[in-house]
Scaffold this active site. Sequence first.
Site, PDB file in Angstrom:
ATOM      1  N   ARG A  30      39.956  43.237  16.776  1.00 32.05           N
ATOM      2  CA  ARG A  30      39.805  42.006  17.104  1.00 32.05           C
ATOM      3  C   ARG A  30      41.416  41.543  17.702  1.00 32.05           C
ATOM      4  NH1 ARG A  30      36.613  41.361  12.996  1.00 32.05           N
ATOM      5  NH2 ARG A  30      34.288  41.377  13.741  1.00 32.05           N
ATOM      6  N   LYS A  63      47.239  39.868  31.431  1.00 36.53           N
ATOM      7  CA  LYS A  63      46.021  40.688  31.716  1.00 36.53           C
ATOM      8  C   LYS A  63      46.016  41.985  31.445  1.00 36.53           C
ATOM      9  CE  LYS A  63      44.643  38.009  36.047  1.00 36.53           C
ATOM     10  NZ  LYS A  63      44.217  38.111  37.216  1.00 36.53           N
ATOM     11  N   GLU A 100      54.498  44.385  45.841  1.00 36.35           N
ATOM     12  CA  GLU A 100      54.439  43.205  45.063  1.00 36.35           C
ATOM     13  C   GLU A 100      55.725  42.545  44.715  1.00 36.35           C
ATOM     14  OE1 GLU A 100      51.534  42.544  43.542  1.00 36.35           O
ATOM     15  OE2 GLU A 100      50.390  44.395  43.359  1.00 36.35           O
ATOM     16  N   LYS A 129      56.499  35.154  39.066  1.00 38.21           N
ATOM     17  CA  LYS A 129      55.074  35.141  38.298  1.00 38.21           C
ATOM     18  C   LYS A 129      55.005  34.406  37.161  1.00 38.21           C
ATOM     19  CE  LYS A 129      51.672  38.397  36.547  1.00 38.21           C
ATOM     20  NZ  LYS A 129      50.796  39.509  36.713  1.00 38.21           N
ATOM     21  N   GLU A 171      43.958  31.652  35.307  1.00 43.92           N
ATOM     22  CA  GLU A 171      43.528  31.875  36.587  1.00 43.92           C
ATOM     23  C   GLU A 171      42.425  30.779  36.910  1.00 43.92           C
ATOM     24  OE1 GLU A 171      43.413  35.744  38.388  1.00 43.92           O
ATOM     25  OE2 GLU A 171      42.152  35.165  40.068  1.00 43.92           O
ATOM     26  N   ARG A 179      47.058  30.530  39.766  1.00 39.19           N
ATOM     27  CA  ARG A 179      47.617  31.922  39.685  1.00 39.19           C
ATOM     28  C   ARG A 179      46.893  32.797  40.578  1.00 39.19           C
ATOM     29  NH1 ARG A 179      47.615  35.321  33.795  1.00 39.19           N
ATOM     30  NH2 ARG A 179      48.087  37.117  34.725  1.00 39.19           N
ATOM     31  N   ASN A 205      47.268  36.789  44.063  1.00 41.79           N
ATOM     32  CA  ASN A 205      46.262  37.688  44.843  1.00 41.79           C
ATOM     33  C   ASN A 205      46.609  37.740  46.182  1.00 41.79           C
ATOM     34  OD1 ASN A 205      44.798  38.261  42.538  1.00 41.79           O
ATOM     35  ND2 ASN A 205      43.676  36.414  42.728  1.00 41.79           N
ATOM     36  N   HIS A 260      45.847  40.758  48.112  1.00 41.53           N
ATOM     37  CA  HIS A 260      44.770  41.557  47.491  1.00 41.53           C
ATOM     38  C   HIS A 260      43.494  41.613  47.656  1.00 41.53           C
ATOM     39  CE1 HIS A 260      48.319  41.758  44.935  1.00 41.53           C
ATOM     40  NE2 HIS A 260      47.695  42.766  44.147  1.00 41.53           N
ATOM     41  N   HIS A 281      42.349  45.294  47.835  1.00 44.83           N
ATOM     42  CA  HIS A 281      41.714  46.067  46.814  1.00 44.83           C
ATOM     43  C   HIS A 281      40.410  46.801  47.473  1.00 44.83           C
ATOM     44  CE1 HIS A 281      42.232  43.627  43.106  1.00 44.83           C
ATOM     45  NE2 HIS A 281      42.855  44.880  42.831  1.00 44.83           N
ATOM     46  N   HIS A 311      48.003  51.155  44.698  1.00 41.96           N
ATOM     47  CA  HIS A 311      47.473  49.829  44.725  1.00 41.96           C
ATOM     48  C   HIS A 311      48.592  49.020  45.659  1.00 41.96           C
ATOM     49  CE1 HIS A 311      46.382  45.778  42.991  1.00 41.96           C
ATOM     50  NE2 HIS A 311      47.812  45.682  42.893  1.00 41.96           N
TER      51      HIS A 311
HETATM   52  N1  LIG Z   1      47.553  43.160  34.346  1.00 45.56           N
HETATM   53  C1  LIG Z   1      48.088  42.841  35.629  1.00 45.56           C
HETATM   54  O1  LIG Z   1      48.427  41.633  36.025  1.00 45.56           O
HETATM   55  C2  LIG Z   1      48.187  43.809  36.883  1.00 45.56           C
HETATM   56  C3  LIG Z   1      48.952  43.435  37.987  1.00 45.56           C
HETATM   57  C4  LIG Z   1      49.111  44.175  38.913  1.00 45.56           C
HETATM   58  C5  LIG Z   1      48.704  45.660  38.699  1.00 45.56           C
HETATM   59  N2  LIG Z   1      48.070  46.174  37.493  1.00 45.56           N
HETATM   60  C6  LIG Z   1      47.464  47.369  37.504  1.00 45.56           C
HETATM   61  O2  LIG Z   1      48.634  48.265  37.466  1.00 45.56           O
HETATM   62  C7  LIG Z   1      48.125  49.465  37.751  1.00 45.56           C
HETATM   63  C8  LIG Z   1      49.281  49.958  38.823  1.00 45.56           C
HETATM   64  O3  LIG Z   1      50.499  50.203  38.064  1.00 45.56           O
HETATM   65  P1  LIG Z   1      51.700  51.366  38.509  1.00 45.56           P
HETATM   66  O4  LIG Z   1      51.548  51.150  40.045  1.00 45.56           O
HETATM   67  O5  LIG Z   1      52.775  50.937  37.861  1.00 45.56           O
HETATM   68  O6  LIG Z   1      50.778  52.418  38.403  1.00 45.56           O
HETATM   69  P2  LIG Z   1      50.764  53.698  37.167  1.00 45.56           P
HETATM   70  O7  LIG Z   1      50.783  53.066  35.953  1.00 45.56           O
HETATM   71  O8  LIG Z   1      49.429  54.334  37.648  1.00 45.56           O
HETATM   72  O9  LIG Z   1      51.826  54.615  37.476  1.00 45.56           O
HETATM   73  C9  LIG Z   1      51.906  55.425  38.942  1.00 45.56           C
HETATM   74  C10 LIG Z   1      52.345  56.969  38.950  1.00 45.56           C
HETATM   75  O10 LIG Z   1      53.498  56.981  38.597  1.00 45.56           O
HETATM   76  C11 LIG Z   1      53.926  57.608  37.367  1.00 45.56           C
HETATM   77  N3  LIG Z   1      55.115  57.115  36.881  1.00 45.56           N
HETATM   78  C12 LIG Z   1      55.181  55.912  35.879  1.00 45.56           C
HETATM   79  N4  LIG Z   1      56.673  55.808  35.718  1.00 45.56           N
HETATM   80  C13 LIG Z   1      57.179  56.814  36.403  1.00 45.56           C
HETATM   81  C14 LIG Z   1      58.669  57.046  36.608  1.00 45.56           C
HETATM   82  N5  LIG Z   1      59.609  56.434  35.888  1.00 45.56           N
HETATM   83  N6  LIG Z   1      59.072  58.165  37.373  1.00 45.56           N
HETATM   84  C15 LIG Z   1      58.138  59.041  37.752  1.00 45.56           C
HETATM   85  N7  LIG Z   1      56.679  58.709  37.812  1.00 45.56           N
HETATM   86  C16 LIG Z   1      56.388  57.703  37.043  1.00 45.56           C
HETATM   87  C17 LIG Z   1      52.721  57.631  36.645  1.00 45.56           C
HETATM   88  O11 LIG Z   1      52.586  58.933  35.848  1.00 45.56           O
HETATM   89  C18 LIG Z   1      51.704  57.571  37.522  1.00 45.56           C
HETATM   90  O12 LIG Z   1      51.013  59.075  37.977  1.00 45.56           O
HETATM   91  C19 LIG Z   1      46.806  49.326  38.287  1.00 45.56           C
HETATM   92  O13 LIG Z   1      45.905  49.997  37.352  1.00 45.56           O
HETATM   93  C20 LIG Z   1      46.799  47.987  38.579  1.00 45.56           C
HETATM   94  O14 LIG Z   1      45.305  47.495  38.227  1.00 45.56           O
HETATM   95  C21 LIG Z   1      47.818  45.043  36.580  1.00 45.56           C
HETATM   96 ZN   LIG Z   2      48.762  43.804  42.612  1.00 45.63          ZN
END
Ligand SMILES: NC(=O)c1ccc[n+]([C@@H]2O[C@H](COP(=O)([O-])OP(=O)(O)OC[C@H]3O[C@@H](n4cnc5c(N)ncnc54)[C@H](O)[C@@H]3O)[C@@H](O)[C@H]2O)c1
Ligand SMILES: [Zn+2]
Length: 355
Positions: free
Chosen positions: A115, A136, A178, A219, A229, A233, A237, A240, A244, A257
């Site tokens: 939990r 999130k 972003e 942010k 949200e 908030r 988006n 997005h 998306h 993304h």
């Molecule tokens: N929670 C939220 O508010 C929120 C907001 C925006 C995005 N997201 C989520 O975030 C995710 C996308 O995040 P991301 O773009 O960081 O992607 P990711 O975590 O998938 O990383 C992208 C790729 O880069 C590689 N990588 C990571 N760090 C590295 C480094 N320093 N050097 C080389 N390679 C590296 C990883 O292995 C992966 O293959 C999505 O799942 C999205 O839904 C969440």
């Molecule tokens: Zn985003």
Amino acid sequence: MELTIHTTNTSYPVILMQGALQSISKVLPTDYDQLVVFADQHVWTLHGEEFREQLDVDFNLHLVRSGESTKTLVSYEQSMTFLLENNVSRKSVILAFGGGAIGDFAGFVAATYMRGIPFIQIPTTILAHDSAVGGKTGINHSLGKNMIGAFHQPLGVLYDPKFLATLPDSEVRSGFSEVIKHAFLSDAVWANELQSVTSITKLRSLDWQSELAKGIQVKAKIVEQDEKETSVRKYLNLGHTYGHALEALAGFGRLKHGEAVAIGLVMTFYLSGLPELASNWFKQLSKLGYPVDAVRQFPIEEILTYIKKDKKNSGSDIQFVLLHDIGEPYVAIVHEEAIRMAHDRLVNLVEEERT
Ligand SMILES: NC(=O)c1ccc[n+]([C@@H]2O[C@H](COP(=O)([O-])OP(=O)(O)OC[C@H]3O[C@@H](n4cnc5c(N)ncnc54)[C@H](O)[C@@H]3O)[C@@H](O)[C@H]2O)c1
Ligand SMILES: [Zn+2]
């Protein structure tokens, strides 16, 4: 540099600097019983040694698949098994080491294991400046991205920009979207500065520590006003809704993304009645090597079908975040016809670009 994020029930620090992991004692509870590091296996190969050097405390390592492929129910169950087998308790702390995917995944595991146990974000991508803050967390279902999740704030964020050096260009582009989204939402001067970046070399050599700090502040300010949200908030988006849809149709992971969001921003500017901003931003994307061609791959009908079932839309209304101008976002109901027209304009831009 240290920023503070305020939430309804608590506040936590974002420590953003070289060697940030050395500050872990500032965020760890004094009475924790064990640390479990959830690390993206690819990131661990690149930076595990540096991680161990900076973090001089004992931990149990749990390697997970890299990126989006870890945000599944199967990985979730495996991780729960790992935690149970290792006697992880409510006094244990999870550390998420990797990009936004690992942050979302490990955060969701932390939110639901017994939990809820505490966790710390250690982001390694530019994009994660967005995901690491705001609480999130979640994983994907085969019927939709981020459909299973929880709000769970971290104890803190330790962000060392040094890790960004190994990001492939596509991830730099993805994260940049972003960052500039935060600029478009808040500050015309900053947005203009970022709009002057038209080569990938220049993009890579931005002062990321400062850019990430600015993005996190935008942010944080929005999330502080509306943690769950229900109102402002939604502004986050921006770009997005359409983005998306492209990301999903391409197959998650194929189109990054932020790359999809970047294209979504062009659409947003058209719908906002800002055609000049739309075409300038599009030109910048082309110069930076964004995969803008993606818009030609999917018929608008498929895009619309996806948008309509996106969780942010209630009933048949299609909600978009639009801009009166840079720094002045609002939420609007947009008619399908307007989206079709803006999509056609976008496709035209891509076709002109190719000739
Ligand atoms: N929670 C939220 O508010 C929120 C907001 C925006 C995005 N997201 C989520 O975030 C995710 C996308 O995040 P991301 O773009 O960081 O992607 P990711 O975590 O998938 O990383 C992208 C790729 O880069 C590689 N990588 C990571 N760090 C590295 C480094 N320093 N050097 C080389 N390679 C590296 C990883 O292995 C992966 O293959 C999505 O799942 C999205 O839904 C969440
Ligand atoms: Zn985003």
